[in-house]
Design an enzyme around this catalytic site. Sequence first.
Site, PDB file in Angstrom:
ATOM      1  N   ASP A   1       0.836  -1.199   0.000  1.00 29.83           N
ATOM      2  CA  ASP A   1       0.000   0.000   0.000  1.00 29.83           C
ATOM      3  C   ASP A   1       0.875   1.256   0.000  1.00 29.83           C
ATOM      4  OD1 ASP A   1      -1.760   1.934   2.230  1.00 29.83           O
ATOM      5  OD2 ASP A   1      -2.745   1.150   0.441  1.00 29.83           O
TER       6      ASP A   1
ATOM      7  N   GLU B   1       1.633  -0.446  -5.092  1.00 28.88           N
ATOM      8  CA  GLU B   1       0.690   0.635  -5.403  1.00 28.88           C
ATOM      9  C   GLU B   1       1.596   1.855  -5.538  1.00 28.88           C
ATOM     10  OE1 GLU B   1      -1.776   2.297  -2.288  1.00 28.88           O
ATOM     11  OE2 GLU B   1      -3.437   2.534  -3.690  1.00 28.88           O
TER      12      GLU B   1
END
Lengths: 700, 122
Positions: A351, A388
């Site tokens: 993330d 990401e």
Amino acid sequence: MIERIDGLPTNIINGYKVRPGKPLPFGVSHVPNGLNFSAYTSAGTGCTLVLFSRGVLEPFAEIEFPKSYRIGDVFCMIVFDLDYEDLEYGYRIDGPFQPEAGHRFNKECILMDPYTKLVSGRDVWGEEPDWNAQIYHYRSRVSFDDFDWEDDSPLEFPPEDLLIYEAHVRGFTKSASAKVAHPGTYAGLAEKIPYLKRLGINAIELMPIFEFDEFENSRIHPETGEKLYNYWGYSTLGFFAPKAAYAATGRHGMQVDELKQLVKNLHSNGIEVILDVVFNHTAEGNENGPTLSFKGLDNKTYYMLTPEGYYFNFSGTGNTLNCNNPIVRSLVLDCLRYWASEYHIDGFRFDLASILGRDPLGYPLSNPPLLESLAFDPILSACKLIAEAWDAGGLYQVGSFPAFGRWSEWNGKYRDCLRKFLKGDAAQVGELAQRVQGSPDLYQSSGRTPATSINFITCHDGFTLADLTSFNEKHNSSNGEDNRDGGNDNHSWNCGAEGWTDNAGILALRQKQMMNAFALLLTSRGVPMFVMGDEFGRSQQGNNNAYCLDSSLSWVDWLQLKANHQLFDFVTSLIAFRKSHPCLRVNKFDTTITTIGLPSSSFHGTSAWSPDWSQESRQLAWMFCLDGIGTGNSDVDLVYVIANMAPSTSWFSCPELPNGLRWCVAFNTGDPAGPVLKHEATVDKHGLLVGERSVIIMTA
Amino acid sequence: MPQQPFAPTRASQKMTLNITTETLTSHVSLFLEGEVDTTSAPQLLQTLTEIGLAELAELRIHAMSLTFMSSAGLRALVYAKQKMPHSSRLIFVGGSADIQEVITRTGLGNAVMLVETVDDIP
């Protein structure tokens, strides 16, 4: 067997037999007759081990580490004769409270061991603790790591063969409609493995399962009175511990075994397990947040701090983990190695991964040591590493993430281009041609391959696929933030009515748009990913940011599977089609000419070999060809995709084929009789009509 | 910092486990009474070692009088099954719903056959 000569105590402190410990491994570990405790603090001046019986408010013992029980910056001690199944422990660290110097030591706080493999105190989802009485909330425990894996090992599928399904452990089966014995748990998810096999995916990406606090920032909706939680879990407390409240056996402290059993079951059914991991920040927030672990152990080491001692906030959540500090780098490596080796995890999705490439003052590094370490680590060498590739501080690195030849990326450009093309925006066909090939414009020059691109149209962030085709605007009032939260650039289209409608024409168009999305996603080179429930039209009623909603709005409604079986059947057929056509999974950027005289990839328009690249074009066709020579398969694999997002029917001529080959239609989203052709229809050699806003997929 | 423990906890209470062994020609039965945790699991393991697992065709663990079984206790069952012949049966008879649920959900149930009563043994 001879007894070890270092297996006996040398001292007694507060009535407990102890001995100088070993600095490694960090955390707590079993040693003959005792437990070894090891804790790092570079600026702490003293360390006390605090011991509890499970569930008891007050500790039964506090043992101060003697000054000599320290090697470098690591306090280490063996304590004998502890009942490790009943034990909970923490640390008090003594030191200066000088925030301007980066130090926030507070001996009054009992700190969770950052290396704990098991956390108790939050064993049942939503069970609110006594906030006033509890002096130590997230309690470190001793875990068993002796699970019987039998012959299981990570599956190591080639990345280009993956079909990734993003799922939230709780939301996947929490609804009563899931009809599982243990809703919202690892065990519940395991009961749905037959469904996942039927769907055909071969990798499941689990939203955060590292221990987190669902009560973090929880609040009551000011209008509805509904309790809002930290539902998604993007706020890690325990990096080495699985969330207890996701386990049916969490109240018994058996979450480690239950999760390992889930992984074992998934593997035995041909499904890889990818974990969504959050190393960009922790649950401790900024200077106003709680001191739970890192802040009290070594604030200056673990967090990116301004020269004045405030917290940099590149995560948008209050703090930023100092990932390229050597100590933190070691923690991240240790963590991932632990999950790969002890839980047989097949891959990790990071993330806000761009944070991992920033230096302690937040500047982007050209060769970030952490990313390099992860890329070349021997234990992680077979793990998928997915970034990401952006953060909340403005860094956007899709196509430029420091990959070291290993990292894949969530391709946000694929998402945006496909959404715009699907809704009929102008000026998309040029970029579309790049995206469906695996984005060579982004990855080819750096020597990477199509599998670098994780292609997705939907994920947990943003609209579900059904909502992407039903709403022009976000509707997040349920989140209690006056609809100010959630992204505004959704590139969505409601097909003529906002939200609910009984207009048959609009509903039919929405269904077709969802099929169009899947048709393009599953025939693109690169790695496809979609979010749970999209395969039967799951809706969040237009909410594109359901991070705080633990309710039927975010849970999968399994009644939709029956209601929209047409879409489900279409998706499963498409997945099977992708698996049977290797030309869709080619993992190199290649325009060589095959042995039958066709290039491996080519683009077309309504006329074969003549794509319309104009700004106003809404039509594109492409052909993927894979030469079977040398692969043991004498056939050439051919797939031709026609995407007509214009509001009118058009005639498309198809490339002529050699050797008596004929084009056959396998899927037609515009066919009123159904999108999956049971008997593939042979196409007239001159071409065929393609309906408005339709996708046709052909083979030869 | 208080020097004495507070209210009695499981850790501070003396836990007991009584094991009765019955050996028949077709199988061996262990009747467990009390609790199996880290302190009493070694006793169970010792008993399992002494009954000769390597040649045992069937082992029955009767848990009707078992009030608690921790992770350590469950691991003793897995240990037993691993030591028995491949074609052998390890049958867990009775036991509370909690115990049976933990056995099933954590995969430790792969090693044992769970039945409610002796009459349910196939």
